[in-house]
Design an enzyme around this catalytic site. Structure first.
Site, PDB file in Angstrom:
ATOM      1  N   ARG A 105      19.533 -14.179 -12.395  1.00 33.90           N
ATOM      2  CA  ARG A 105      18.503 -14.828 -13.230  1.00 33.90           C
ATOM      3  C   ARG A 105      19.084 -14.988 -14.627  1.00 33.90           C
ATOM      4  O   ARG A 105      18.966 -14.093 -15.459  1.00 33.90           O
ATOM      5  CB  ARG A 105      17.243 -13.960 -13.250  1.00 33.90           C
ATOM      6  CG  ARG A 105      16.096 -14.526 -14.088  1.00 33.90           C
ATOM      7  CD  ARG A 105      14.871 -13.606 -13.983  1.00 33.90           C
ATOM      8  NE  ARG A 105      13.743 -14.103 -14.731  1.00 33.90           N
ATOM      9  CZ  ARG A 105      13.562 -13.871 -16.035  1.00 33.90           C
ATOM     10  NH1 ARG A 105      14.427 -13.164 -16.726  1.00 33.90           N
ATOM     11  NH2 ARG A 105      12.481 -14.353 -16.631  1.00 33.90           N
ATOM     12  N   SER A 121       6.923 -16.571  -7.048  1.00 36.57           N
ATOM     13  CA  SER A 121       6.120 -15.727  -7.942  1.00 36.57           C
ATOM     14  C   SER A 121       4.658 -16.092  -7.791  1.00 36.57           C
ATOM     15  O   SER A 121       4.311 -17.267  -7.905  1.00 36.57           O
ATOM     16  CB  SER A 121       6.505 -15.967  -9.408  1.00 36.57           C
ATOM     17  OG  SER A 121       7.856 -15.681  -9.621  1.00 36.57           O
ATOM     18  N   LYS A 152      10.256 -10.866 -20.175  1.00 34.86           N
ATOM     19  CA  LYS A 152       9.838 -12.250 -19.941  1.00 34.86           C
ATOM     20  C   LYS A 152       8.851 -12.644 -21.028  1.00 34.86           C
ATOM     21  O   LYS A 152       7.726 -12.157 -21.069  1.00 34.86           O
ATOM     22  CB  LYS A 152       9.197 -12.358 -18.552  1.00 34.86           C
ATOM     23  CG  LYS A 152       8.886 -13.784 -18.116  1.00 34.86           C
ATOM     24  CD  LYS A 152       8.416 -13.774 -16.661  1.00 34.86           C
ATOM     25  CE  LYS A 152       7.608 -15.008 -16.294  1.00 34.86           C
ATOM     26  NZ  LYS A 152       8.408 -16.204 -16.112  1.00 34.86           N
TER      27      LYS A 152
HETATM   28  N1  TZP Z   1       8.500 -11.853 -14.009  1.00 34.84           N
HETATM   29  C1  TZP Z   1       7.412 -11.147 -14.277  1.00 34.84           C
HETATM   30  S1  TZP Z   1       7.746  -9.831 -15.271  1.00 34.84           S
HETATM   31  C2  TZP Z   1       9.399 -10.210 -15.334  1.00 34.84           C
HETATM   32  C3  TZP Z   1       9.635 -11.349 -14.576  1.00 34.84           C
HETATM   33  C4  TZP Z   1      10.922 -12.007 -14.390  1.00 34.84           C
HETATM   34  C5  TZP Z   1      10.402  -9.430 -16.100  1.00 34.84           C
HETATM   35  C6  TZP Z   1      10.651  -8.067 -15.537  1.00 34.84           C
HETATM   36  O1  TZP Z   1      11.630  -7.401 -16.280  1.00 34.84           O
HETATM   37  P1  TZP Z   1      11.607  -5.815 -16.552  1.00 34.84           P
HETATM   38  O2  TZP Z   1      12.692  -5.631 -17.580  1.00 34.84           O
HETATM   39  O3  TZP Z   1      11.941  -5.118 -15.265  1.00 34.84           O
HETATM   40  O4  TZP Z   1      10.245  -5.471 -17.078  1.00 34.84           O
END
Ligand code: TZP
Ligand code: MG
Length: 216
Positions: A43, A114, A141
């Site tokens: 990603r 998602s 995010k």
């Molecule tokens: N989609 C929802 S939350 C997120 C994504 C890509 C980020 C999750 O990252 P982390 O650092 O594990 O909280």
């Protein structure tokens, strides 16, 4: 890969790109694999994300490491990149290409979607798995939807939708078991692994939590 195998591969789903790492991404991935991750998603997003040839080159390097270790390699968003690399699958969000068109292009490879609520889940029944979140607060995010805890996972299971689920967002060794107990097959993790002082130990600690409470 059948549904049982995918459910098992989703247990500890490590997601990252170069902006998430403090060490070299290849080293982070290698250590995470030694710690016991079961699936990887490339990603490449956020501040300083690579583009074009550089993005492609990093994807190839990370895919090579996954192949050597028999860890399936999934690409976030970029369906063309997934096809060019013959990746094991692709993950798309609600704002990305519609699932029907992704499915047409990528055939029987893994397609993850998602979803943020039961309605979105019902609209995405062609998916091989759902990513549900953000479960807990996350800084990773920027455009994340409001935090919803594990309730949406429970609602999807109560609706008797059997598609495998991973929770995502703020998941750590401390809260991973709550996500599994709500009905998820696994957890998706970025920061708690990618920025850990000891990546291998961090992955192993989360894997241990999941193994302790999963149905397997
Ligand atoms: N989609 C929802 S939350 C997120 C994504 C890509 C980020 C999750 O990252 P982390 O650092 O594990 O909280
Ligand atoms: Mg997306």
């Amino acid at each position: 890969m059948n549904k049982e195998q995918l459910s098992s591969a989703l247990q500890l789903y490590f997601v990252m790109g170069s902006p998430n790492c403090v060490q070299r991404p290849v080293d982070v991935l290698s250590e995470a694999i030694k710690g016991g991750i079961t699936l990887f998603q490339f990603r490449e997003k956020g501040h300083g994300a690579l583009e074009g040839d550089q993005k492609y080159a990093l994807a190839e390097e990370l895919q090579y490491i996954c192949r050597k270790n028999e860890i399936p390699f999934i690409v976030d968003d970029d369906v063309d990149l997934a096809i060019a690399l013959k990746a094991d699958g692709v993950h798309v969000g609600q704002e990305d290409e519609p699932i029907e068109s992704v499915r047409e292009k990528i055939g029987n490879k893994i397609v993850g979607v998602s979803v943020h609520n039961l309605e979105e889940a019902k609209e995405a029944m062609q998916a091989d798995y759902f990513g549900v979140g953000p479960i807990f607060p996350t800084k990773t995010k920027e455009d994340a939807k409001p935090v919803q805890g594990v309730s949406v996972i429970r609602q999807i299971r109560l609706a008797e939708i059997q598609i495998p689920i991973v929770g995502i967002g703020g998941i750590t060794e401390k809260n991973a078991s709550e996500v599994i107990r709500a009905g998820a097959d696994g957890v998706s993790v970025i920061t708690a692994i990618s920025q850990a002082g000891n990546v291998r130990e961090a992955a192993a600690a989360i894997r241990k939590e999941i193994s302790a409470c999963s149905k397997r």
